[in-house]
Structures are given as structure tokens and as C-alpha cells.
Design an enzyme around this catalytic site. Sequence first.
Site, PDB file in Angstrom:
ATOM      1  N   ALA A  88       0.871  -1.169   0.000  1.00  0.00           N
ATOM      2  CA  ALA A  88       0.000   0.000   0.000  1.00  0.00           C
ATOM      3  C   ALA A  88       0.909   1.220   0.000  1.00  0.00           C
ATOM      4  CB  ALA A  88      -0.893   0.000   1.233  1.00  0.00           C
ATOM      5  N   SER A  89       0.858   2.002  -1.064  1.00  0.00           N
ATOM      6  CA  SER A  89       1.740   3.159  -1.183  1.00  0.00           C
ATOM      7  C   SER A  89       1.506   4.142  -0.050  1.00  0.00           C
ATOM      8  CB  SER A  89       1.512   3.867  -2.523  1.00  0.00           C
ATOM      9  OG  SER A  89       1.787   3.005  -3.604  1.00  0.00           O
TER      10      SER A  89
END
Length: 413
Positions: free
Chosen positions: A74-75
Site C-alpha cells: 500500500a503506497s
Amino acid sequence: MSTHTATASPEALRAEMVARIRATGHAYRDEVEQVLLDTPRHAFVPNAGPADAYDPYQAVVTHRFEDGRSLSCASAPWLVAAMLDQLDVRPGQRILEIGAGTGYNACLLAQLTGRADLVTTVDIDTDVTRHAAEALSATGYGGVHVITGDGALGYPDHAPYDRIIVTVSPWDIPPAWRKQLAPGGRLVAPLRWRGQGRSAALTDRDGVLVSDSLHLCGFVYLLGEDDGELAGPITDDERVTLHSDRDQDIDIAALRGLLDQPRVTAWSGVTLARNESHDGIWLRLTTTDTRVCRLKVLPDVPPEVCDPVPGWWRLALADSDTLAYLTVRRVDSGGEVHAELGAIGHGPAAPELTEYLCQQVRAWAPGREQDTPTLRVYPAGTPASELTGPVIDKAHSRFVLTYDHRSPALGEG
């Protein structure tokens, strides 16, 4: 972790996250701010605590290869916001996402376009797509099309797309993405050239993709792509590696052992304030210099062996049997501590190459972050007579970076 962070509700942490992102200039579009406030990010990263889920600068790794490398994550929320700002989604638009991640970004996209079934997200890994589909369903966005497949091929069944966003890092723009992008559509992708990565916001202009913003970033690489980045060690213990593009005339193997040769150091006289970025130097040099590449230096490498600027990716110039790279030292200026940029070189032409790099730092300094080029991406095979500047050739594309309004850099003729 502060007592406040440990006891705050997810809603409070989310509001604080968005406020911090806004303070840095991202999520400046009101609709992006709103969907970030409305979406429970912690539901997409259940193995992370709420404090980590809502840390604006922390990426959360969700899947790894067997050797421990990151396969999917998840950025960091600030980067999610920045790329959504770049994408500029309008209600009713059809969207393709390459790289499903946790499903969080697809959830945000569904809210921005107004209908979950207008969003298609593709990932090559079945575990990733399964997790994303489950999280989207649990949060009420099960209508998003989650596809297991090769992202480089896009997904033609739902094309054309008004917007394409890529959350893995490609070295090139595959032909399928161009074909599936609607005329005048917008594509945001963290592209790589000359060793550095930039999230490029590109709009189709009669078959040429033209940027209006470039953000420094790093992503997991796109799997299944014919990647044109070359890499190899330049020290015997393989703790320092050099990375270049295959269209460059750089023989990495010939540079092995070069750091054992005497060091030449030069200083630019250009100083940086605390937390001030210098990455614009790298971007600027990619517009004119074919020698630009990247050093990767592991943390345990002693400075007497290699002493570059801090960070994971470090700017270097490789010229035949000579190598130079950016370095930094602390200086006291008027009672305040600043960082002065310089260059370290090894090899026969080290004095000239280090001074050249310092000249480029001095040329960059007056404009600093306002000095941003335009990237134009032409299809491979476009004649040179139709291009607007020096070319970076890829497998499927020809990249051209130019400054429309600026004085030439030192050494540019």
C-alpha cells in the site's frame, strides 16, 4: 508512538493524516481530500496497526517474494494523494488501474468517478488480487472489476479508458496502454529513465503523451515487462552497484574496482537548507547528458569507500573509465548548519568530471524546484525530424525531455 496516536480513533487518525498531506501541498483537489477522509485505509491493511495505516509517509508491504523483496504494498498516503491529484478524475469516467495493491486505490477511484463498475484494476499475482477483491467487497465497493493478468497488456474488454493510473513502476509505456487510452485521455505512471523514477502525468495529444507534472517517487517494478534497465556491481563485495539504461554507452563491468582508485573531490558552493530537495539536479541532467545513471550503495558501505548524498538512489555520471557522483558536507553559514553539494570522482578524468557536475549544480541552483522539464513520449519509430529534443530510446517509446522556457545549462552549447 505518542499516547495520542496510540489511543486515537481511526477517524481521528485519518483526519490528521489528511491534514498533514494537505500541509505538504498534496490532496489539493477538494474531491481527493474528501475521498481520503471518507475511506477507512486501515480496512485495506489489516496487518498494520491504525497508527501505521494512517502515517502519511509510510508504505505498508503486504506481499513479498520468497527472497524477501517487496511484491506488493500500500503506497504511502501522500503519494496516493499526489498521483490522484495528477490523474484528475471526473465523474463518470472509465478508469484502468495497473497494480491492484490492497484495493485501497481502486476504492478511492470508484468514489472519484462515482461508480465502482467503471473501475478495472489488474495485477499479475493471484494473492494480491484476491486480497484486493475481498477488501473492496468488505468496504462496499465489490463492483470494481479485479482482474488477475499481465498489467502490461492492460484490459481491453473495458477499453477505452478516460484515465489510466499505474501503481507499479514501468521502464516503458507498453503499446496496450496507448491503445486502450481514449483520445485526449490521461495516464499517470511512475516511469523510470536514467536511473531515477518520476510519477508522470501525461495527456494524449494527437498520439503524443505530454506531461504537465513530474513527481519523484519509487515503486515496485512492473512484472512481465521487457525491462531495459541494466545493473551490475562495481565493488568486489558487490555492495555498490551501478544502474543504467540499455540505450546508454556505459560498460558497467569495466567500472568494477574503480572506487579503489584515488578520489578527487570538488565543492559547488551551493548549499541546501534543512530538508530541501536536490533531486531536480538529476532530472535536469537527464534532458541533456547521456552519461547520467544511478548508484545503489548499501547502508553498511563505509564513507571512505563511497560517500554519496543520503538516500536510496544516488545520481552518478559514468564516462568511459571515469565515475563521478554527488556528495554533501555540513557547513556553518551565519550560525546555521547547511549542506553543501559537491562531487566525488574516480578515474583518469575525475578532475574534469567532478568540476562538470559541480557546474551543473550551480546552474540548477537559481531556479531550484521551479525548473521542471516537459516529458513527451512518442511511439517507437517516430522519425527524429518530428522530435523536439534529445531522445531517450525505449523498446516501445521515444522519450524527449525539454525545457520550454529557461536559460541553457552550463556546457549546453
